[in-house]
Design an enzyme around this catalytic site. Structure first.
Site, PDB file in Angstrom:
ATOM      1  N   HIS A 208       0.855  -1.330   0.226  1.00 62.61           N
ATOM      2  CA  HIS A 208       0.316  -0.528  -0.164  1.00 62.61           C
ATOM      3  C   HIS A 208       0.831   1.383  -0.388  1.00 62.61           C
ATOM      4  O   HIS A 208       1.998   1.612   0.080  1.00 62.61           O
ATOM      5  CB  HIS A 208      -0.847   0.905   0.717  1.00 62.61           C
ATOM      6  CG  HIS A 208      -0.370   0.313   2.822  1.00 62.61           C
ATOM      7  ND1 HIS A 208      -0.032  -0.732   3.728  1.00 62.61           N
ATOM      8  CD2 HIS A 208      -0.280   1.537   3.075  1.00 62.61           C
ATOM      9  CE1 HIS A 208       0.750   0.021   4.626  1.00 62.61           C
ATOM     10  NE2 HIS A 208       0.685   1.458   4.381  1.00 62.61           N
ATOM     11  N   HIS A 236      -9.045  -0.193 -11.629  1.00 61.00           N
ATOM     12  CA  HIS A 236     -10.290   0.301 -11.199  1.00 61.00           C
ATOM     13  C   HIS A 236      -9.490   0.734  -9.714  1.00 61.00           C
ATOM     14  O   HIS A 236      -8.629  -0.265  -9.428  1.00 61.00           O
ATOM     15  CB  HIS A 236     -10.848  -1.228 -11.234  1.00 61.00           C
ATOM     16  CG  HIS A 236     -12.642  -0.638 -10.942  1.00 61.00           C
ATOM     17  ND1 HIS A 236     -13.166   0.083 -11.170  1.00 61.00           N
ATOM     18  CD2 HIS A 236     -13.178  -1.147  -9.678  1.00 61.00           C
ATOM     19  CE1 HIS A 236     -14.115   0.346 -10.548  1.00 61.00           C
ATOM     20  NE2 HIS A 236     -14.266  -0.251  -9.856  1.00 61.00           N
TER      21      HIS A 236
END
Length: 243
Positions: A208, A236
């Site tokens: 992340h 997406h």
């Protein structure tokens, strides 16, 4: 939806994805899907941010971001944008932030927020405001953003903003996220669900990245988990919820 729906989606798919979803499940418990129309980053950001203000009754945060919105207005004007081209978009976003606060006749519920973010008029106006803000931040700091832009396209900063930032439906990448989070002062965590594996070729840790805006609050924001958490799968963005 519970995160288990994501696991079911990849049940017969790539084993790396399956392993990473299992890792995700240790921290995150749910996902909210976002329309896949090229505006998914901005739409996810809009909902996740407003949902935080609404659920936390975070008046301080709302006041802070509204102050930054005023600075964004000034930046747009100073860069030569005519106010009539963005003032309606700005007003709709301000209205949503103000309505996310409790104790007003216009205060909304989570259900109302969902309806408004599904409303083509409201959501698209907020997205267009975000696109204007992102574009103006890139133009204002062109020297900083130019190397990033040259790394992903062969266009100038001005051409990039006109072709890849301001039009609806154009997908977002790191450049867009950095610009929007810096301009509004809202940190964002993007969790990556992809096929990458660690150097040893075995472990499949979920990566992340926290996009932390600069400024006076930067150090404080680094010590906290961002309220806006997005899941990125190639092409997406969806919204993730911690357990």
């Amino acid at each position: 939806e519970p995160l288990s729906v994501l696991a079911a989606e990849y049940e017969l798919g790539n084993p790396v994805f399956k392993a990473k979803i299992e890792q995700l499940g240790k921290t995150y418990g749910a996902i909210r899907r976002t329309r896949g129309d090229g505006n998914c980053f901005f739409r996810s950001f809009m909902f996740a941010y407003l949902e935080h203000v609404l659920e936390a009754e975070d008046e301080r945060e709302a006041a802070r971001v509204l102050q930054n919105v005023e600075q964004c207005r000034n930046a747009l004007v100073s860069l030569g944008y005519a106010e009539f081209t963005f003032e309606d978009f700005l007003a709709i976003f301000v209205e949503q932030v103000e309505n996310a606060l409790p104790g007003k006749p216009t205060s909304m519920s989570i259900g109302t927020l969902v309806e408004r973010c599904r409303d083509q008029y409201i959501s698209n106006y907020v997205i267009m405001f975000f696109r204007f803000v992102t574009s103006s931040e890139i133009r204002r700091r062109a020297e900083f953003f130019e190397p990033f832009i040259l790394g992903i396209s062969s266009t100038t900063v001005d051409q990039f903003c006109k072709s890849s930032v301001e039009p609806m439906g154009e997908e977002s990448d790191h450049v867009h996220i950095i610009a929007l989070t810096d301009a509004l002062g809202v940190p964002v965590r993007v969790v990556y669900l992809d096929r990458s594996i660690c150097d040893n070729g075995k472990t499949t840790d979920v990566n992340h990245h926290d996009f932390i805006p600069g400024g006076a609050d930067a150090e404080e924001q680094r010590r906290e988990n961002p309220h806006v958490v997005l899941l990125y799968r190639p092409g997406h963005y969806d919204i993730l919820y911690r357990k």
